[in-house]
Motif scaffolding. Structure first.
Motif, mmCIF file in Angstrom:
data_model
loop_
_atom_site.group_PDB
_atom_site.id
_atom_site.type_symbol
_atom_site.label_atom_id
_atom_site.label_comp_id
_atom_site.label_asym_id
_atom_site.label_seq_id
_atom_site.Cartn_x
_atom_site.Cartn_y
_atom_site.Cartn_z
ATOM 1 N N ALA A 176 0.834 -1.207 0.000
ATOM 2 C CA ALA A 176 0.000 0.000 0.000
ATOM 3 C C ALA A 176 0.864 1.250 0.000
ATOM 4 N N LEU A 177 2.041 1.123 0.571
ATOM 5 C CA LEU A 177 3.020 2.208 0.534
ATOM 6 C C LEU A 177 4.332 1.663 -0.025
ATOM 7 N N VAL A 178 5.080 2.555 -0.640
ATOM 8 C CA VAL A 178 6.414 2.172 -1.092
ATOM 9 C C VAL A 178 7.390 3.274 -0.699
ATOM 10 N N ALA A 179 8.664 2.902 -0.672
ATOM 11 C CA ALA A 179 9.695 3.893 -0.372
ATOM 12 C C ALA A 179 10.339 4.295 -1.690
ATOM 13 N N PRO A 180 9.987 5.431 -2.268
ATOM 14 C CA PRO A 180 10.404 5.773 -3.620
ATOM 15 C C PRO A 180 11.917 5.929 -3.744
ATOM 16 N N PHE A 181 12.558 6.369 -2.712
ATOM 17 C CA PHE A 181 14.009 6.454 -2.789
ATOM 18 C C PHE A 181 14.585 6.543 -1.413
ATOM 19 N N GLY A 182 15.707 6.340 -1.434
ATOM 20 C CA GLY A 182 16.750 6.494 -0.676
ATOM 21 C C GLY A 182 17.034 6.374 0.743
ATOM 22 N N PRO A 183 17.903 7.203 1.115
ATOM 23 C CA PRO A 183 18.577 6.999 2.401
ATOM 24 C C PRO A 183 17.583 6.807 3.541
ATOM 25 N N ARG A 184 17.899 5.820 4.328
ATOM 26 C CA ARG A 184 17.138 5.602 5.554
ATOM 27 C C ARG A 184 17.936 6.247 6.685
ATOM 28 N N VAL A 185 17.296 7.119 7.410
ATOM 29 C CA VAL A 185 17.989 7.836 8.489
ATOM 30 C C VAL A 185 17.573 7.254 9.833
ATOM 31 N N THR A 186 18.558 6.876 10.622
ATOM 32 C CA THR A 186 18.272 6.321 11.947
ATOM 33 C C THR A 186 18.332 7.430 12.989
ATOM 34 N N LEU A 187 17.223 7.659 13.648
ATOM 35 C CA LEU A 187 17.176 8.697 14.675
ATOM 36 C C LEU A 187 17.817 8.186 15.957
ATOM 37 N N PRO A 188 18.313 9.105 16.762
ATOM 38 C CA PRO A 188 18.974 8.688 18.014
ATOM 39 C C PRO A 188 17.966 8.344 19.105
ATOM 40 N N ARG A 189 17.089 7.437 18.760
ATOM 41 C CA ARG A 189 16.099 7.001 19.746
ATOM 42 C C ARG A 189 15.486 5.726 19.217
ATOM 43 N N GLY A 190 14.800 5.026 20.065
ATOM 44 C CA GLY A 190 14.205 3.765 19.640
ATOM 45 C C GLY A 190 12.802 3.612 20.175
ATOM 46 N N LEU A 191 12.137 2.595 19.673
ATOM 47 C CA LEU A 191 10.812 2.255 20.196
ATOM 48 C C LEU A 191 11.042 1.457 21.469
ATOM 49 N N ARG A 192 10.690 2.041 22.604
ATOM 50 C CA ARG A 192 11.025 1.411 23.887
ATOM 51 C C ARG A 192 9.783 0.897 24.593
ATOM 52 N N LEU A 193 9.959 -0.258 25.217
ATOM 53 C CA LEU A 193 8.896 -0.834 26.037
ATOM 54 C C LEU A 193 9.449 -1.022 27.436
ATOM 55 N N TRP A 194 8.795 -0.403 28.425
ATOM 56 C CA TRP A 194 9.285 -0.607 29.785
ATOM 57 C C TRP A 194 8.129 -0.753 30.760
ATOM 58 N N ALA A 195 8.452 -1.377 31.873
ATOM 59 C CA ALA A 195 7.414 -1.672 32.875
ATOM 60 C C ALA A 195 7.393 -0.583 33.930
ATOM 61 N N ALA A 196 6.221 -0.334 34.456
ATOM 62 C CA ALA A 196 6.077 0.708 35.467
ATOM 63 C C ALA A 196 6.693 0.278 36.787
ATOM 64 N N ARG A 197 6.683 -0.999 37.035
ATOM 65 C CA ARG A 197 7.160 -1.535 38.311
ATOM 66 C C ARG A 197 7.922 -2.817 38.052
ATOM 67 N N PRO A 198 8.650 -3.289 39.031
ATOM 68 C CA PRO A 198 9.295 -4.597 38.864
ATOM 69 C C PRO A 198 8.250 -5.637 38.469
ATOM 70 N N VAL A 199 8.629 -6.466 37.529
ATOM 71 C CA VAL A 199 7.677 -7.436 36.984
ATOM 72 C C VAL A 199 7.955 -8.809 37.585
ATOM 73 N N PHE A 200 6.924 -9.428 38.099
ATOM 74 C CA PHE A 200 7.092 -10.757 38.658
ATOM 75 C C PHE A 200 7.078 -11.811 37.552
#
Lengths: 288, 288
Positions: A249-273
């Motif tokens: 449904a979408l295509v990437a017509p061209f070029g450079p892929r830029v990596t931002l200085p951040r990531g998709l993060r998943l973290w827990a609110a509290r210690p997880v049992f």
DNA sequence: TTCTAGGGTTAGAAATCCTGAGGGTTGAGA
DNA sequence: TCTCAACCCTCAGGATTTCTAACCCTAGAA
């Protein structure tokens, strides 16, 4: 020796909470936002508290408010108490609904990344139910009733890097051959990620002096939808447009892929049992 | 996977407090008393909380309620949090009004022991103001906003023993020569100290089989007033009738003074800082 | 049985709480 | 200097929560 206040009336809890939030966040507007009320309501609560105590807790300045010395002395205790209270409430919730996992995330992530994965998660762990709340910024984990947070950011628990590159529908792609062609098509963007185009252009085509123009959306998912419909070129975030790329449904017509200085993060609110529903969901989302 | 409760609405603080009180005190009536509301209000709060959580917190029995296992698991955290909150409020109050001392005491003590001493205390420490709240039983010091408690009881900080003996106006005394004469005059008593006559007779005249009869008052100070007016014989508590004995408004027609196994105690709700207003008052009251 | 203690209901009244509109003041940027 | 954007304040309704008061119900004790 006068019996000054005949009865030491007890202080309304809501007024205390409003004061605590305002003091901690440094403003009535911010406090109102956290509590989900208007700043005026916070004003009223703080004023009531000050009247009850007979002391000023804030110094009102034209631009914002400042805690008085007295307020500063009392704040730590108050913050600690409300933290403890919030923790107790979390425990209560967890005990009451041990198989429900509450996730806080960006609207875009909720719709474009999380939602498509839910059917599979349901198959993998049918006894767990997921509650998703969309918000613009990670909540205060000591207070908000969430188990997991899913946002872009730095630090532990990164599921994927945030890689951006232009995307558009195949029909639009036919008209695009090089970066300079971007000047001739609408460049869709999202209000919260307004810098995307500049950042990408700065890395991908530093010498090109293109000023991308086009509609600005307040929901990234909407912008994606428009791009699919051929409305223009969108700066795609890999994790959020991957499904559309797969489906074509979408295509990437061209070029450079830029990596931002951040990531998709998943973290827990509290210690997880181990073995808890939260752990199951966290593990599953990290794996997929 | 359903988004079960679309919004994890936050729990009303007052409902939490009502639940905490009911759970800690083991009943809605007691909780209502502590919070200063009717039991019906507590019922409503608890019910609202249970509805919000979707779980039963109490098992309703014909006679009283019992915490469910879930409630028991969450209670300690909740109690701790509200203790912390109460402590923070106390700090706030103390900072806001550092020269005010709040005293909790029995109505009788307030009127007959404390009140006569206040003028002198005012002279001794004019910068301090005293707030007195009368109640039937010592409050929960972790919660109630008091600095000092003044009650009869066991333990540290005893100001005086509780010595009881019959007192009456001089005119009534003329008609009394021995214990047996008590059968012929009204024997005033106080509802909260209904045992006084039996205890005294048991020690002072164990062989006499007198059944004292007379009006019962709900306020000891009222009974004292009546005794001064010649309405009958009252079982006097030394600390509370001392002033009247000195002035001659009351006399002790006869005999044995019985020392009860308790004393007039003064204690602080929290550790007292040297030089604080609370310390000044505590020291002064202990001395006089 | 009757009494008492403890809870559950309900309606209506009271208090609290919130919003929304209008007004100020300040600092930053054009 | 002017305008804009952030803040905060006040005030008057009105929505919501909270409370009371009076009723009924149950189980155990007298």
């Amino acid at each position: 020796m006068t019996v000054s206040p005949p009865k030491p009336r007890d202080i309304p809890l809501n007024a205390l909470r409003a004061f605590e939030a305002a003091a901690r966040l440094g403003g009535f507007a911010a406090a109102g936002a956290e509590l989900g009320v208007t700043p005026g309501a916070v004003t009223a609560h703080v004023k009531a508290l000050e009247a009850e105590l007979g002391v000023a807790l804030f110094e009102r300045q034209a631009k914002g408010v400042a805690l008085t010395a007295l307020g500063q002395r009392c704040l730590p205790q108050l913050v600690g108490a409300f933290d403890a209270l919030a923790a107790a409430v979390q425990l209560l919730r967890a005990e009451a609904a041990p198989r429900v996992v509450h996730i806080a995330t960006l609207p875009a992530i909720a719709q474009l990344w999380l939602s498509p994965r839910l059917p599979q998660l349901r198959l993998a762990a049918p006894e767990i139910s997921i509650s998703i709340t969309a918000m613009e910024a990670p909540p205060n984990l000591k207070r908000a009733p969430f188990d997991l947070c899913l946002f872009y950011g730095h630090g532990q628990g990164s599921l994927a890097e945030d890689v951006i590159f232009p995307v558009c529908s195949p029909s639009v792609a036919d008209r695009l051959h090089e970066v300079a062609d971007l000047a001739d098509v609408p460049c869709l963007s999202d209000a919260t990620w307004a810098q995307d185009w500049q950042v990408w252009l700065g890395q991908a085509a530093p010498e090109a002096s293109i000023l991308p123009r086009g509609p600005v959306f307040s929901l990234y998912a909407l912008a994606v939808e428009e791009a699919v419909n051929g409305a223009g070129v969108l700066m795609g975030h890999e994790a959020l447009v991957a499904r559309h790329l797969e489906r074509g449904a979408l295509v990437a017509p061209f070029g450079p892929r830029v990596t931002l200085p951040r990531g998709l993060r998943l973290w827990a609110a509290r210690p997880v049992f181990r073995g808890s529903a939260v752990e199951v969901v966290q593990r599953w989302l990290s794996k997929v």
